[in-house]
Design an enzyme around this catalytic site. Structure first.
Site, short mmCIF file in Angstrom:
data_model
loop_
_atom_site.label_atom_id
_atom_site.label_comp_id
_atom_site.label_asym_id
_atom_site.label_seq_id
_atom_site.Cartn_x
_atom_site.Cartn_y
_atom_site.Cartn_z
N CYS A 173 15.97 -5.12 -67.30
CA CYS A 173 16.09 -3.85 -66.58
C CYS A 173 17.59 -3.56 -66.01
CB CYS A 173 15.56 -4.06 -64.91
SG CYS A 173 13.63 -4.33 -65.25
N HIS B 181 17.95 1.24 -59.93
CA HIS B 181 16.83 0.59 -60.70
C HIS B 181 15.46 0.87 -59.79
CE1 HIS B 181 14.25 -1.23 -63.08
NE2 HIS B 181 14.07 -2.62 -62.45
N ASN C 231 8.05 0.58 -62.30
CA ASN C 231 9.22 0.02 -62.94
C ASN C 231 9.26 0.34 -64.46
OD1 ASN C 231 11.24 -1.66 -63.91
ND2 ASN C 231 10.95 -3.49 -62.61
N1 ACO Z 1 -2.82 -6.88 -54.74
C1 ACO Z 1 -3.10 -7.58 -53.61
N2 ACO Z 1 -2.54 -8.70 -53.22
C2 ACO Z 1 -1.43 -9.06 -54.05
C3 ACO Z 1 -0.93 -8.60 -55.38
C4 ACO Z 1 -1.80 -7.28 -55.56
N3 ACO Z 1 -1.41 -6.54 -56.52
N4 ACO Z 1 0.07 -9.29 -55.77
C5 ACO Z 1 0.35 -10.27 -54.96
N5 ACO Z 1 -0.85 -10.25 -53.85
C6 ACO Z 1 -0.83 -11.20 -53.01
C7 ACO Z 1 -0.18 -12.44 -53.20
O1 ACO Z 1 -1.34 -13.45 -54.13
C8 ACO Z 1 -0.01 -13.12 -51.80
O2 ACO Z 1 -1.24 -13.65 -51.14
P1 ACO Z 1 -1.22 -15.03 -50.33
O3 ACO Z 1 -0.59 -14.72 -49.17
O4 ACO Z 1 -2.45 -14.99 -49.96
O5 ACO Z 1 -0.63 -16.13 -51.30
C9 ACO Z 1 0.49 -11.96 -51.17
O6 ACO Z 1 -0.16 -10.72 -51.66
C10 ACO Z 1 1.92 -11.81 -50.74
O7 ACO Z 1 2.78 -12.04 -52.05
P2 ACO Z 1 4.24 -11.88 -52.21
O8 ACO Z 1 4.65 -12.25 -53.50
O9 ACO Z 1 4.87 -12.67 -51.22
O10 ACO Z 1 4.12 -10.47 -51.98
P3 ACO Z 1 5.74 -9.71 -51.87
O11 ACO Z 1 5.92 -9.13 -50.46
O12 ACO Z 1 6.91 -10.63 -52.30
O13 ACO Z 1 5.54 -8.43 -52.83
C11 ACO Z 1 6.24 -8.19 -54.92
C12 ACO Z 1 5.31 -8.76 -54.16
C13 ACO Z 1 5.91 -6.66 -54.86
C14 ACO Z 1 6.31 -8.49 -56.50
C15 ACO Z 1 7.81 -8.23 -54.38
O14 ACO Z 1 8.05 -9.53 -54.46
C16 ACO Z 1 8.94 -7.60 -55.61
O15 ACO Z 1 8.83 -6.57 -55.67
N6 ACO Z 1 9.53 -8.48 -56.25
C17 ACO Z 1 10.90 -8.04 -56.99
C18 ACO Z 1 10.39 -8.05 -58.36
C19 ACO Z 1 10.76 -7.01 -59.44
O16 ACO Z 1 11.21 -6.02 -58.87
N7 ACO Z 1 10.70 -7.62 -60.50
C20 ACO Z 1 11.32 -6.59 -61.41
C21 ACO Z 1 12.60 -6.92 -61.85
S1 ACO Z 1 13.32 -5.95 -63.00
C22 ACO Z 1 13.12 -6.60 -64.74
O17 ACO Z 1 14.06 -7.15 -65.40
C23 ACO Z 1 11.75 -6.48 -65.31
#
Ligand code: ACO
Length: 318
Positions: free
Chosen positions: A105, A245, A275
């Site tokens: 990214c 980004h 993204n």
């Molecule tokens: N729908 C419903 N529930 C979900 C989903 C979904 N799509 N995905 C995860 N959950 C659940 C999880 O299983 C978890 O459940 P649990 O509490 O029972 O275990 C709960 O939601 C919370 O999960 P977290 O991972 O703690 O949620 P978080 O608030 O961290 O959000 C997210 C997750 C959106 C992925 C966030 O961490 C994020 O945006 N991280 C950055 C990642 C990113 O942007 N990556 C791209 C990098 S760029 C590149 O180079 C490709």
């Protein structure tokens, strides 16, 4: 500049039918409402060529005037030839240099600094940077942790040598491979033999430790923004617009808060596209300019992070 975004829209409601998720979860956790998906089989060069053509035409150039093509992609057409070579042929450029650049990214920021350095060194006059990504092909559509986050898209920019006002002020690039396992996509590769790809497992698809990635992203995007601003005698108050980004609205808001920059100066379009990896910043830049959100004389900061982990920032006087 030019863009090419697939017309097919995949909404959060559509995803509710595919995995156990909800529009409410996706919107509040990420800010994403819909993303675009390329037709099955469309390649990274095919998506990138119309964006590249638009950028060359907008720059008032002919394809033959381009003397370097850098394609930022983490979803290349093939292991080789490079996607940039196929774009070179597709736009009818001359026998210019071309290569792909992989910084996930952060790819557009990396490619922008490469273009800037080639131009400053006098090795090129017109550098075409194309960011083209088809993440729909490396996503595990059964994995709700990741499949809601990404979309497909391409955008291109021509950077030219010029004595006129404005231009790239400076850039900073960073990486830390000790975070490599936070964000990976093995594909069929030297580490991942063909059998893994055929089965669609064994690290073939994109895998992410979202929570850990989130924290590093906020910290590093803030740090590199300050490093770049201070290194050039500026502070956050001098900025007219930040084009971050487009990964997650909570990351964008946290970085804005850390820098003391109001929401009105943090450009956001991830609600429409999700993204799109390396393409996210140039698509946003294109829309910000088209919509009059950035105008000549403005100081614009672009800041990214991505798999690697990589991160970086570029400062542009528009
Ligand atoms: N729908 C419903 N529930 C979900 C989903 C979904 N799509 N995905 C995860 N959950 C659940 C999880 O299983 C978890 O459940 P649990 O509490 O029972 O275990 C709960 O939601 C919370 O999960 P977290 O991972 O703690 O949620 P978080 O608030 O961290 O959000 C997210 C997750 C959106 C992925 C966030 O961490 C994020 O945006 N991280 C950055 C990642 C990113 O942007 N990556 C791209 C990098 S760029 C590149 O180079 C490709």
């Amino acid at each position: 500049m030019g863009v090419n975004i697939p017309s097919r829209i995949l909404t959060n409601a559509d995803l509710e039918k595919m995995v156990e998720t909800s529009d409410e979860w996706i919107t509040t956790r990420t800010g994403i409402r819909e993303r675009r998906i390329a037709d099955y089989g469309l390649s990274a060069s095919q998506l990138g060529i119309p964006a590249a053509m638009e950028a060359v035409e907008q720059a008032g150039l002919n394809p033959a005037d381009v003397d370097l093509i850098v394609c930022a992609t983490s979803t290349p057409e093939k292991m080789f030839p490079s996607t940039s070579c196929l774009i070179q042929k597709g736009i009818g450029a001359g026998e210019c240099g071309s290569f792909d650049l992989l910084a996930a990214c952060s790819g557009f920021i990396y490619a922008t600094m490469v273009a800037d350095q080639f131009i400053r060194a006098g090795s090129a006059h017109n550098v075409l940077v194309v960011a083209s990504e088809i993440y729909s092909q490396i996503i595990n559509w059964k994995d709700r942790d990741t499949c809601v986050l990404f979309g497909d898209g391409a955008a291109a920019v021509v950077y030219s040598s010029s004595s006129g006002p404005g231009g790239i002020v400076d850039s900073r690039l960073h990486s830390d491979g000790s975070f490599a396992e936070f964000l990976t996509a093995g594909g069929v590769s030297s580490r991942n033999p063909e059998s893994a790809g055929a089965l669609g497992n064994g690290g073939y698809f994109l895998e992410m430790k979202g929570n850990q990635t989130f924290k590093v992203a906020v910290k590093k995007m803030t740090e590199v923004s300050m490093e770049l601003l201070e290194g050039n005698g500026y502070g956050p108050d001098d900025l007219d617009m930040v084009i971050p980004h487009q990964a997650n609205i909570r990351i964008i808001n946290a970085v804005g808060k850390n820098l003391g920059i109001g929401e009105e100066k943090m450009f956001v379009n991830l609600d429409k596209y999700g993204n799109t990896s390396a393409a996210s910043i140039p698509i946003a830049m294109y829309e910000a300019a088209r919509d009059g959100r950035i105008k000549p004389g403005d100081l614009v900061l672009m800041v990214a992070f991505g798999g690697g982990l990589t991160w970086g920032a570029t400062l542009i006087r528009w």
